[in-house]
Design a protein around this motif. Structure first.
Motif, PDB file in Angstrom:
ATOM      1  N   GLU A  77       7.562  11.707  -3.915  1.00  8.37           N
ATOM      2  CA  GLU A  77       7.238  12.515  -2.724  1.00  8.37           C
ATOM      3  C   GLU A  77       7.428  11.720  -1.438  1.00  8.37           C
ATOM      4  OE1 GLU A  77       3.265  14.223  -2.772  1.00  8.37           O
ATOM      5  OE2 GLU A  77       3.767  15.228  -4.666  1.00  8.37           O
ATOM      6  N   HIS A  78       7.320  10.407  -1.551  1.00  8.68           N
ATOM      7  CA  HIS A  78       7.517   9.554  -0.371  1.00  8.68           C
ATOM      8  C   HIS A  78       8.955   9.053  -0.273  1.00  8.68           C
ATOM      9  CE1 HIS A  78       3.091   9.569  -0.651  1.00  8.68           C
ATOM     10  NE2 HIS A  78       3.193   9.545   0.659  1.00  8.68           N
ATOM     11  N   GLY A  79       9.844   9.636  -1.071  1.00 10.92           N
ATOM     12  CA  GLY A  79      11.269   9.342  -0.935  1.00 10.92           C
ATOM     13  C   GLY A  79      11.722   8.088  -1.652  1.00 10.92           C
ATOM     14  N   VAL A  80      10.893   7.575  -2.542  1.00  9.79           N
ATOM     15  CA  VAL A  80      11.286   6.373  -3.295  1.00  9.79           C
ATOM     16  C   VAL A  80      11.607   6.782  -4.730  1.00  9.79           C
ATOM     17  CG1 VAL A  80      10.487   4.136  -4.186  1.00  9.79           C
ATOM     18  CG2 VAL A  80       9.903   4.846  -1.854  1.00  9.79           C
ATOM     19  N   GLY A  81      12.780   6.355  -5.211  1.00 11.56           N
ATOM     20  CA  GLY A  81      13.118   6.557  -6.611  1.00 11.56           C
ATOM     21  C   GLY A  81      13.707   7.905  -6.935  1.00 11.56           C
ATOM     22  N   THR A  82      14.195   8.619  -5.923  1.00 11.57           N
ATOM     23  CA  THR A  82      14.728   9.956  -6.195  1.00 11.57           C
ATOM     24  C   THR A  82      16.239   9.954  -6.394  1.00 11.57           C
ATOM     25  OG1 THR A  82      14.645  10.311  -3.823  1.00 11.57           O
ATOM     26  CG2 THR A  82      12.884  11.278  -5.117  1.00 11.57           C
ATOM     27  N   GLY A  83      16.849   8.802  -6.396  1.00  6.93           N
ATOM     28  CA  GLY A  83      18.291   8.713  -6.642  1.00  6.93           C
ATOM     29  C   GLY A  83      18.671   7.267  -6.799  1.00  6.93           C
ATOM     30  N   PRO A  84      19.954   7.003  -7.139  1.00  4.17           N
ATOM     31  CA  PRO A  84      20.361   5.610  -7.303  1.00  4.17           C
ATOM     32  C   PRO A  84      20.194   4.829  -6.004  1.00  4.17           C
ATOM     33  CG  PRO A  84      22.245   7.110  -7.514  1.00  4.17           C
ATOM     34  CD  PRO A  84      21.041   7.959  -7.322  1.00  4.17           C
ATOM     35  N   ASP A  85      19.748   3.610  -6.102  1.00  2.00           N
ATOM     36  CA  ASP A  85      19.568   2.737  -4.934  1.00  2.00           C
ATOM     37  C   ASP A  85      18.639   3.337  -3.882  1.00  2.00           C
ATOM     38  OD1 ASP A  85      21.213   0.933  -6.111  1.00  2.00           O
ATOM     39  OD2 ASP A  85      22.996   1.592  -5.034  1.00  2.00           O
ATOM     40  N   SER A  86      17.729   4.193  -4.316  1.00  2.00           N
ATOM     41  CA  SER A  86      16.898   4.865  -3.313  1.00  2.00           C
ATOM     42  C   SER A  86      15.524   4.239  -3.205  1.00  2.00           C
ATOM     43  CB  SER A  86      16.765   6.332  -3.653  1.00  2.00           C
ATOM     44  OG  SER A  86      16.038   6.438  -4.848  1.00  2.00           O
ATOM     45  N   GLY A  87      15.472   2.972  -3.203  1.00  2.00           N
ATOM     46  CA  GLY A  87      14.194   2.328  -2.942  1.00  2.00           C
ATOM     47  C   GLY A  87      13.752   1.412  -4.061  1.00  2.00           C
ATOM     48  N   LEU A  88      12.512   0.978  -3.912  1.00  2.00           N
ATOM     49  CA  LEU A  88      11.972  -0.034  -4.816  1.00  2.00           C
ATOM     50  C   LEU A  88      10.473   0.223  -4.980  1.00  2.00           C
ATOM     51  CD1 LEU A  88      12.574  -2.873  -6.192  1.00  2.00           C
ATOM     52  CD2 LEU A  88      11.691  -3.879  -4.067  1.00  2.00           C
ATOM     53  N   VAL A  89       9.993   0.080  -6.214  1.00  2.00           N
ATOM     54  CA  VAL A  89       8.554   0.144  -6.473  1.00  2.00           C
ATOM     55  C   VAL A  89       8.091  -1.270  -6.795  1.00  2.00           C
ATOM     56  CG1 VAL A  89       6.725   1.122  -7.913  1.00  2.00           C
ATOM     57  CG2 VAL A  89       8.740   2.512  -7.322  1.00  2.00           C
ATOM     58  N   VAL A  90       7.049  -1.718  -6.092  1.00  2.00           N
ATOM     59  CA  VAL A  90       6.529  -3.075  -6.269  1.00  2.00           C
ATOM     60  C   VAL A  90       5.102  -2.994  -6.793  1.00  2.00           C
ATOM     61  CG1 VAL A  90       5.945  -5.248  -5.126  1.00  2.00           C
ATOM     62  CG2 VAL A  90       7.965  -3.960  -4.392  1.00  2.00           C
ATOM     63  N   SER A  91       4.885  -3.516  -7.987  1.00  4.92           N
ATOM     64  CA  SER A  91       3.543  -3.647  -8.528  1.00  4.92           C
ATOM     65  C   SER A  91       2.987  -4.992  -8.047  1.00  4.92           C
ATOM     66  CB  SER A  91       3.606  -3.587 -10.058  1.00  4.92           C
ATOM     67  OG  SER A  91       2.429  -4.107 -10.611  1.00  4.92           O
ATOM     68  N   ALA A  92       2.014  -4.924  -7.142  1.00  4.70           N
ATOM     69  CA  ALA A  92       1.451  -6.148  -6.542  1.00  4.70           C
ATOM     70  C   ALA A  92      -0.049  -6.169  -6.826  1.00  4.70           C
ATOM     71  CB  ALA A  92       1.727  -6.179  -5.042  1.00  4.70           C
ATOM     72  N   GLY A  93      -0.379  -6.526  -8.073  1.00  6.83           N
ATOM     73  CA  GLY A  93      -1.787  -6.526  -8.461  1.00  6.83           C
ATOM     74  C   GLY A  93      -2.228  -5.175  -8.993  1.00  6.83           C
ATOM     75  N   LEU A  94      -1.294  -4.365  -9.491  1.00  7.36           N
ATOM     76  CA  LEU A  94      -1.680  -3.140 -10.213  1.00  7.36           C
ATOM     77  C   LEU A  94      -2.120  -3.586 -11.604  1.00  7.36           C
ATOM     78  CD1 LEU A  94      -1.656   0.075 -10.208  1.00  7.36           C
ATOM     79  CD2 LEU A  94       0.411  -0.172 -11.589  1.00  7.36           C
ATOM     80  N   MET A  95      -3.393  -3.401 -11.932  1.00  5.81           N
ATOM     81  CA  MET A  95      -3.912  -3.958 -13.180  1.00  5.81           C
ATOM     82  C   MET A  95      -3.852  -2.921 -14.312  1.00  5.81           C
ATOM     83  SD  MET A  95      -4.258  -6.971 -12.197  1.00  5.81           S
ATOM     84  CE  MET A  95      -5.105  -7.836 -13.519  1.00  5.81           C
ATOM     85  N   ARG A  96      -2.716  -2.284 -14.455  1.00  5.63           N
ATOM     86  CA  ARG A  96      -2.474  -1.288 -15.502  1.00  5.63           C
ATOM     87  C   ARG A  96      -1.088  -1.518 -16.070  1.00  5.63           C
ATOM     88  NH1 ARG A  96      -6.908   2.191 -16.663  1.00  5.63           N
ATOM     89  NH2 ARG A  96      -8.122   2.187 -14.750  1.00  5.63           N
ATOM     90  N   ILE A  97      -0.942  -1.244 -17.358  1.00  6.02           N
ATOM     91  CA  ILE A  97       0.396  -1.270 -17.954  1.00  6.02           C
ATOM     92  C   ILE A  97       1.030   0.093 -17.685  1.00  6.02           C
ATOM     93  CG2 ILE A  97       1.663  -1.430 -20.122  1.00  6.02           C
ATOM     94  CD1 ILE A  97      -0.768  -3.265 -21.023  1.00  6.02           C
ATOM     95  N   LEU A  98       2.208   0.069 -17.098  1.00  6.30           N
ATOM     96  CA  LEU A  98       2.871   1.328 -16.758  1.00  6.30           C
ATOM     97  C   LEU A  98       3.486   1.938 -18.012  1.00  6.30           C
ATOM     98  CD1 LEU A  98       4.365   0.044 -13.420  1.00  6.30           C
ATOM     99  CD2 LEU A  98       2.748   1.958 -13.648  1.00  6.30           C
ATOM    100  N   PRO A  99       3.317   3.252 -18.211  1.00  7.85           N
ATOM    101  CA  PRO A  99       3.829   3.881 -19.432  1.00  7.85           C
ATOM    102  C   PRO A  99       5.353   3.914 -19.490  1.00  7.85           C
ATOM    103  CG  PRO A  99       2.730   5.507 -18.023  1.00  7.85           C
ATOM    104  CD  PRO A  99       2.538   4.176 -17.371  1.00  7.85           C
ATOM    105  N   ALA A 100       5.888   4.074 -20.706  1.00 12.86           N
ATOM    106  CA  ALA A 100       7.342   3.965 -20.928  1.00 12.86           C
ATOM    107  C   ALA A 100       8.132   4.943 -20.077  1.00 12.86           C
ATOM    108  CB  ALA A 100       7.648   4.170 -22.407  1.00 12.86           C
ATOM    109  N   GLY A 101       7.661   6.201 -19.980  1.00 10.94           N
ATOM    110  CA  GLY A 101       8.388   7.207 -19.203  1.00 10.94           C
ATOM    111  C   GLY A 101       8.519   6.791 -17.741  1.00 10.94           C
ATOM    112  N   PHE A 102       7.460   6.207 -17.197  1.00 18.20           N
ATOM    113  CA  PHE A 102       7.471   5.743 -15.806  1.00 18.20           C
ATOM    114  C   PHE A 102       8.473   4.600 -15.658  1.00 18.20           C
ATOM    115  CE2 PHE A 102       6.209   3.148 -12.272  1.00 18.20           C
ATOM    116  CZ  PHE A 102       5.747   4.035 -11.309  1.00 18.20           C
TER     117      PHE A 102
END
Ligand code: GAR
Length: 199
Positions: A77-102
């Protein structure tokens, strides 16, 4: 300009370093949203910088995959990850294992910072584990997230010597002093194309 969404669970000092760097117009990335799995104190850094925040709590969903889908939608919704090269997600102290689909949705444009020299000391207690192992040095690793726990390709590492008798909090604070500029520089290098992402 690289659009970045940062995910946190805690105090957000790495997030703050990214926000401060991105306040400089010469920095090639901007933080467009900050997400959390909880009411993280660090969200206040985003609010102070005028960056939108969102919370998606795992306990509100039947399973981890469903949580991951809602988290992914909030990021997109914030425009990150909606297409190729369309941004970056940074886990910076997220204390959860991200699920496979994500992970499949975003990787390799999905990175994590971890307070140890991976592959040594993966998991949620990296600093404690390094001390318990009697290590004389540890450090920080920024890596691409894959389906494993802290197993993805390493992008950058920095070493920190362990001082005799040092406690977990003191050591973690010294690691973070090295971690913050390393993360800021890694995101810069991804944004400029100096660092290519592959899983
Ligand atoms: C950082 O040291 C990060 O590497 C670590 O949590 C800290 C968050 O600090 N992450 C993990 O341990 C993930 N396994 P911060 O909230 O001050 O940025």
């Amino acid at each position: 300009m690289l659009n970045v969404c940062v995910l946190i669970s805690g105090s957000g000092s790495n997030l703050k370093a990214l926000l401060d760097a991105a306040a400089d117009p010469a920095y090639p990335a901007r933080i467009v949203a900050v997400g959390s799995d909880t009411e993280a104190p660090g969200l206040a850094h985003a609010t102070a910088a005028g960056v939108p925040t969102f919370i998606v709590r795992p306990q509100d969903y039947d399973d981890r995959e469903e949580w991951g889908q809602v988290l992914a939608a909030a990021i997109q919704e914030h425009g990150v990850g909606t297409g190729p090269d369309s941004g970056l997600v940074v886990s910076a102290g997220l204390m959860r294992i991200l699920p496979a689909g994500f992970v499949h949705e975003f990787s390799p444009r999905l990175i994590n910072t971890h307070p140890a020299l991976l592959p040594l000391h993966p998991g949620a207690h990296a600093v404690r584990d390094a001390l318990a192992a009697g290590a004389t040095e540890t450090g920080v690793t920024v890596h691409v997230i894959d389906e494993g726990v802290d197993t993805g390709p390493v992008l950058r590492q920095a070493r920190v010597e362990i001082r005799p008798g040092e406690g977990e909090n003191e050591l973690h604070e010294r690691i973070k002093q090295v971690e913050r500029p390393l993360l800021v520089d890694t995101v810069r290098a991804i944004a400029t194309g100096e660092l290519q992402l592959s899983d």
